[in-house]
Design a protein around this motif. Sequence first.
Motif, PDB file in Angstrom:
ATOM      1  N   ARG A   1     -10.783   3.817  -1.429  1.00  0.00           N
ATOM      2  CA  ARG A   1     -12.033   3.603  -2.162  1.00  0.00           C
ATOM      3  C   ARG A   1     -12.590   4.921  -2.677  1.00  0.00           C
ATOM      4  N   THR A   2     -12.510   5.955  -1.864  1.00  0.00           N
ATOM      5  CA  THR A   2     -13.011   7.266  -2.313  1.00  0.00           C
ATOM      6  C   THR A   2     -12.175   7.814  -3.455  1.00  0.00           C
TER       7      THR A   2
ATOM      8  N   ASP B   1      -8.905  -6.596  -4.479  1.00  0.00           N
ATOM      9  CA  ASP B   1      -9.761  -7.774  -4.333  1.00  0.00           C
ATOM     10  C   ASP B   1      -9.649  -8.390  -2.939  1.00  0.00           C
ATOM     11  N   HIS B   2      -8.496  -8.195  -2.296  1.00  0.00           N
ATOM     12  CA  HIS B   2      -8.322  -8.719  -0.945  1.00  0.00           C
ATOM     13  C   HIS B   2      -7.267  -7.882  -0.229  1.00  0.00           C
TER      14      HIS B   2
ATOM     15  N   TRP C   1       0.820  -1.214   0.000  1.00  0.00           N
ATOM     16  CA  TRP C   1       0.000   0.000   0.000  1.00  0.00           C
ATOM     17  C   TRP C   1       0.856   1.267   0.000  1.00  0.00           C
TER      18      TRP C   1
ATOM     19  N   TYR D   1      -9.638   3.293  -5.799  1.00  0.00           N
ATOM     20  CA  TYR D   1      -8.879   2.044  -5.727  1.00  0.00           C
ATOM     21  C   TYR D   1      -9.521   1.076  -4.750  1.00  0.00           C
ATOM     22  N   VAL D   2      -9.860  -0.114  -5.251  1.00  0.00           N
ATOM     23  CA  VAL D   2     -10.397  -1.184  -4.416  1.00  0.00           C
ATOM     24  C   VAL D   2      -9.660  -2.468  -4.773  1.00  0.00           C
TER      25      VAL D   2
ATOM     26  N   VAL E   1      -8.041   1.732   3.512  1.00  0.00           N
ATOM     27  CA  VAL E   1      -8.913   1.148   2.488  1.00  0.00           C
ATOM     28  C   VAL E   1     -10.086   2.070   2.184  1.00  0.00           C
ATOM     29  N   GLU E   2     -10.655   2.651   3.232  1.00  0.00           N
ATOM     30  CA  GLU E   2     -11.778   3.578   3.056  1.00  0.00           C
ATOM     31  C   GLU E   2     -11.367   4.781   2.215  1.00  0.00           C
TER      32      GLU E   2
END
Length: 275
Positions: free
Chosen positions: A144-145, A151-152, A16, A148-149, A140-141
């Motif tokens: 997402r905004t 898969d795991h 990340w 980027y998401v 992660v939150e």
Amino acid sequence: MNYQSPERLQAVVLDWAGTVVDFGSFAPTQIFVEAFGEFGVAVTLEEARGPMGMGKWDHIRTLCNQPAIAERYQAAFGHLPTDEDVTAIYNRFMPLQIEKIAEHSAVIPGALEVIGELREKGLKIGSCSGYPAAVMAKVVELARTNGYVADHVVATDEVPNGRPYPAQALANVIALGIDDVAACVKVDDTWPGILEGRKAGMWTVALTCSGNALGLTFDEFRKLSSEELARERSRIGEMFEGSRPHYLIDTIVDLPKVIDDINARLARGEVPQAC
């Protein structure tokens, strides 16, 4: 039944901070400096970057084991830092990290386009980090905004041992339903992250210009002269030598050509463990 090595890649396991978000990997390093500072112990940004990639408790323990930092701690408290002291610093680090993670949450330029291209090639996107789950939830939150998401996602405290152990990378293999570790690529900007991928039996790609080793903002990186960039690539390449990455690239933007090269090598019967 005979073993047959994979002929194409199935997944990429991305780090990340410094790999997909936070170009210079400032979020974790600056908070280490601040957390130690609240205990009256000075730690430089360069010192804080040294063990980057490890789980954060292990990172603090490693810093406390450094003679210069241990000496400063002893001067402040009259004893060398114990595991209980490390936990106290960690407990201060955590809320600071969660509070300030948004300050360094921007997606690295070009990353979303590359990840889209990888998905078009049929690759699954796994991910892991030296962050614990409480911090990763915020990371992660925010990602997402910004579009980027993964898969795991596997945080460092969701496995028995974090980096440089292979547990996080292998947890992605299991969750994503990958049938051979040789069909995976681990991408990271730190030596513990590359060792993680190596020990998991994956192809490994080390990033030299985004992330912890260079430690610059994107704009600062872009302003480097060709001579300065060459010197930094050489210096950082030497830093990674012991972890034996299969590839060295500047940033995630350069990853697609590496994926194509690995696919060609797999088609020839090559596997990462033998390289």
